[in-house]
Design an enzyme around this catalytic site. Structure first.
Site, PDB file in Angstrom:
ATOM      1  N   GLU A   7      -6.884  21.778   2.849  1.00 28.42           N
ATOM      2  CA  GLU A   7      -6.920  20.344   2.563  1.00 28.42           C
ATOM      3  C   GLU A   7      -5.531  19.711   2.501  1.00 28.42           C
ATOM      4  OE1 GLU A   7     -10.221  19.576   0.105  1.00 28.42           O
ATOM      5  OE2 GLU A   7      -9.361  17.751  -0.733  1.00 28.42           O
ATOM      6  N   ASP A 108     -10.707  22.322  -0.246  1.00 25.99           N
ATOM      7  CA  ASP A 108     -11.097  22.483  -1.651  1.00 25.99           C
ATOM      8  C   ASP A 108     -12.599  22.701  -1.757  1.00 25.99           C
ATOM      9  OD1 ASP A 108      -8.516  22.199  -2.331  1.00 25.99           O
ATOM     10  OD2 ASP A 108      -8.693  20.160  -3.135  1.00 25.99           O
ATOM     11  N   TYR A 326      -8.832  24.915 -10.270  1.00 25.32           N
ATOM     12  CA  TYR A 326      -9.200  23.628  -9.687  1.00 25.32           C
ATOM     13  C   TYR A 326      -9.694  22.667 -10.762  1.00 25.32           C
ATOM     14  CZ  TYR A 326     -10.981  20.408  -6.216  1.00 25.32           C
ATOM     15  OH  TYR A 326     -11.195  19.303  -5.456  1.00 25.32           O
TER      16      TYR A 326
END
Ligand SMILES: [Zn+2]
Ligand SMILES: [Zn+2]
Length: 760
Positions: A7, A108, A326
């Site tokens: 990403e 992601d 994350y």
């Protein structure tokens, strides 16, 4: 060659470094200014390249850009296209795809990431049809490799690439449906409302599917505050003597609603007081649950004073650095695979976190669990032990918060002991309450939660305590009282404004937005001038916009419709509905909504105009007030923001001004031409002369502006500004002073000295 698409560039680099490490690390190069990384091993050649998030976005095809000429029903039915938002990245991935014989999507791991991967994939298929075709992705039949990871650490990346998965079309389509619906609703309603209220160009009024109900939460609370009628009440206190020092007790009646009752309580109190009962109770406070996005961002806001939007930005940076997992997650239960003992061992080795080293003595580490358990991402946790001192400013504080929270979830409860003593004095009852921390438990490491001790003297049943000769203790505003007992008059307060942290919680409860968008939506309300201040206060324009919707387009003002859409998107992700049917339904609802607006456009515009007018009115003019000048109906002349017709510049003028009338009011004040201005006070609380404004620059901190130049607050600001500039100038001079010159003069002096000596 195997092409791995991530990403962002930073994750492409990190993954190449991890997977290419056994071969001595990757080499790197650039195409169309986009970096990529390569290495080879026994499986062949590998390459990673990073996107810049969404590199394509839905857009209207050509022919719909004229606001006045486009029929909004046509706009609603327009077939949307995908437009590159970053042409270089699109060119780069197309070029690299031509050399690839296999693809791995490694964006992601969430709905948004799945969509970003699919968008990039389709561009790459166009460039290299041997990898597959758009027909196959449209049908969802093309199998595309997908690496899913929750942290950029060696273990997690190696695991993700050894347990490779496939791209999920339903997940990507759920994200795509949201994008399409947001574009359709945002564009249609923004145009509808701006056209109705005749706001064109840069002055348009923005409306959003999630934005408007969120504004509604803030406005509704403001309305409750405005409707609040303060009710007076009285509280009664008494001071008692004690060998350890006098102390203050509260009357057993919380609030007296009648002054006569409070007076009767004062009259009925007599010395000495007798302790009637002492009760002590132990309270156990459980440690907090693992962080999901909402809990994290509200905690960062309330504990660290960092706004939810910036807390998320910082967390993303820390994730990219490989320091935390994350940060966009709903999960509140750690997965069993998390190597907790290993992590805690390394974390408590850092001096700042050593207070939690006792955890390692536990044979079994049992964390708390929250209500929601999902399998995509773990809750937010630190992936690496680093010395917080190695990080800067807010990054340091956010990392510490994540570590302390993580350690707290494995820690014992906090135990406090609260004591209450009831004292009878005459025919009246008083009480005093104290609380001490017996065992801080998790608050030893999660220090934000530690409550301060409120100690009270040791009291025994039957003990006699004389009323003191002194009354209320002195405060900043008032000297010490002499009456004992005494009553304090108070008023009920309106409900508090909603803090940004609380607003995020309320949005989550109502299904407004997603963990990825909530903070940005709040920021937009500020950017558009619908709210200002912290906690956010709605402007009159913001209030009017919401009121107009509530009356004429109720579907837009309430969270129900949005919550229903969110639920449908979950069903797309689960494969129970198609993107086409959800977007189609939404278009139908939008046709209906637009017709409703069209039918009542004039009434809607009037409400909005009134709000915008009110935002321009700042407060009554003091000059007119003193001269006895009023409007015809006797109401005061008002100072308001005016935009000069010729120059377009804004300034403040009085409504009492009449062209060519020398007796009318010619009061004017200049205004900064950039940024938004809001009324802070009708009359400055410092100088009591003019209105006071808040100026919100496009960039940087808001500041307060009193129109009265002689106001103490302005003088002080100017002084500080001058000091700052002087300091800056002095520093620049220091920096600029060429060092050699100094040497030169020193050398010259030495030379002169030598010459002198020689002359002697
Ligand atoms: Zn005036
Ligand atoms: Zn002032």
């Amino acid at each position: 060659m195997r092409l791995i698409v991530t990403e962002k560039n930073s994750s492409a680099k990190k993954i190449a470094e991890i997977l290419g490490a056994p071969q001595g690390g990757p080499t790197s190069d650039k195409t169309f200014k986009v970096p990529y990384y390569m290495w080879s091993d026994s499986d062949g050649d590998h390459m990673t390249v990073g996107l810049k998030g969404h590199v394509l976005g839905p857009a209207f095809p050509e022919g719909y850009s004229n606001w006045q000429k486009t029929d909004l029903h046509d706009l609603i039915d327009a077939k949307l296209i995908k437009e590159p938002t970053d042409k270089n990245v699109v060119k780069a991935i197309k070029k690299l795809a031509k050399e690839a014989d296999s693809l791995v999507i490694a964006t992601d791991f969430d709905r948004e990431g799945e969509l970003i991967g699919l968008e990039a994939l389709e561009e790459m298929l166009d460039a290299n049809p041997e990898l597959g075709s758009r027909e196959e992705t449209d049908a969802g039949t093309l199998k595309v490799l997908r690496a899913r990871y929750s942290a950029l650490t060696k273990e997690e990346i190696e695991r993700a690439f050894s347990e490779i998965d496939y791209l999920s079309y339903p997940l990507a389509n759920a994200g795509a449906a949201r994008q399409d619906i947001d574009l359709l609703w945002g564009a249609t309603l923004t145009r509808a409302v701006s056209l109705a209220s005749r706001r064109f160009g840069s002055n348009f009024l923005s409306v959003g599917r999630v934005q408007s109900p969120t504004l509604g939460l803030i406005v509704e609370r403001e309305m409750e505050r405005r409707a609040h009628v303060a009710k007076p009440f009285w509280e009664v206190f008494a001071n008692f003597e004690h060998p350890d020092g006098a102390f203050e007790a509260h009357h057993a009646t919380d609030k007296f609603w009648e002054q006569a009752e409070a007076d009767a309580a004062l009259a009925g109190t007599a010395s000495p007081g007798i302790v009637k009962a002492v009760t002590a109770r132990k309270n156990t406070r459980k440690p907090p649950t693992p962080y999901n996005t909402t809990a994290f961002s509200t905690d960062a806001s309330s504990r660290l004073g960092i706004t939810p939007a910036s807390a998320m930005r910082i967390a993303e940076d820390l994730y990219m650095d490989g320091f935390i997992s994350y940060p966009r997650t709903d999960n509140t239960v750690y997965p069993a695979s998390l190597p907790v003992r290993e992590l805690i061992t390394s974390l408590v080795r850092v001096k700042e976190f050593s207070a939690a080293s006792g955890l390692l003595d536990q044979p079994q580490l049992t964390p708390t669990r929250g209500k929601k358990e999902t399998t995509d991402h773990p809750p937010i946790y630190p992936t690496q032990a680093i010395h917080p001192g190695a990080l800067e400013g807010p990054k340091k504080r956010v990392y510490e918060l994540v570590v302390r929270r993580f350690l707290a979830t494995f820690s014992p409860p906090m135990i406090t002991e609260s004591t209450r003593a009831d004292i009878e004095a005459g025919d009246q009852s008083y009480f005093v309450r104290g609380s001490v921390v017996v065992d801080p438990g998790y608050a030893g490491i999660y220090t934000y939660a530690r409550s301060s001790d409120e100690e009270i003297p040791a009291l025994q049943e039957g003990q006699e305590l004389a009323l003191s000769s002194t009354g209320a203790a002195a405060t900043d505003d008032e000297p010490a009282g002499t009456d004992n007992p005494w009553a304090v008059g108070k008023e009920t307060q309106p409900p508090a404004r909603i803090s940004q942290a609380k607003l995020i919680e309320m949005m989550e409860e109502r299904g407004l937005g997603t963990k990825a968008t909530r903070a940005d939506i709040i920021q937009k309300l500020f950017d558009r001038g619908y709210v200002y201040g912290n906690p956010p206060i709605p402007t009159e324009t913001g209030i009017a916009l919401y009121e107009a919707f509530k009356n004429y387009v109720p579907a837009m003002a309430t969270p129900e419709m949005t919550a229903q859409l969110e639920a449908e998107m979950d069903r797309i992700a689960a494969g129970e509905m198609t993107k086409g049917s959800v977007v189609g339904e939404s278009r139908e609802l939008l046709h209906k909504t637009w017709s409703e607006i069209d039918d009542s456009r004039e009434d809607l515009a009037k409400v909005i105009w009134k709000g915008m007018d009110e935002d321009r009115i700042l407060g009554p003019c003091k000059v007119c007030e003193e001269a006895g000048r009023t409007k015809e109906d006797g109401s005061p002349n008002m100072l308001r923001i005016i935009r000069a017709k010729k120059s377009g510049k804004r300034f403040v003028g009085c409504s009492g001004w009449v062209l060519d009338d020398p007796d009318s009011c010619d009061q004017t004040f200049p205004l900064p031409q950039r940024g938004d201005v809001f009324r802070l006070e009708e009359r400055c609380s410092i100088c009591d002369q003019t209105p006071r404004l808040k100026v919100q620059p496009f960039r940087g901190r808001p500041w307060n502006l009193c129109l009265n130049d002689d106001c103490e607050s302005m003088q002080e600001m100017k002084k500080r500004r001058a000091e700052r500039e002087a300091a800056k100038k002095a520093k620049e001079e220091m920096d600029q002073k060429p060092m050699p010159e100094k040497d030169k003069s020193a050398t010259a002096t030495r030379k002169r000295k030598r010459a002198k000596a020689a002359a002697k």
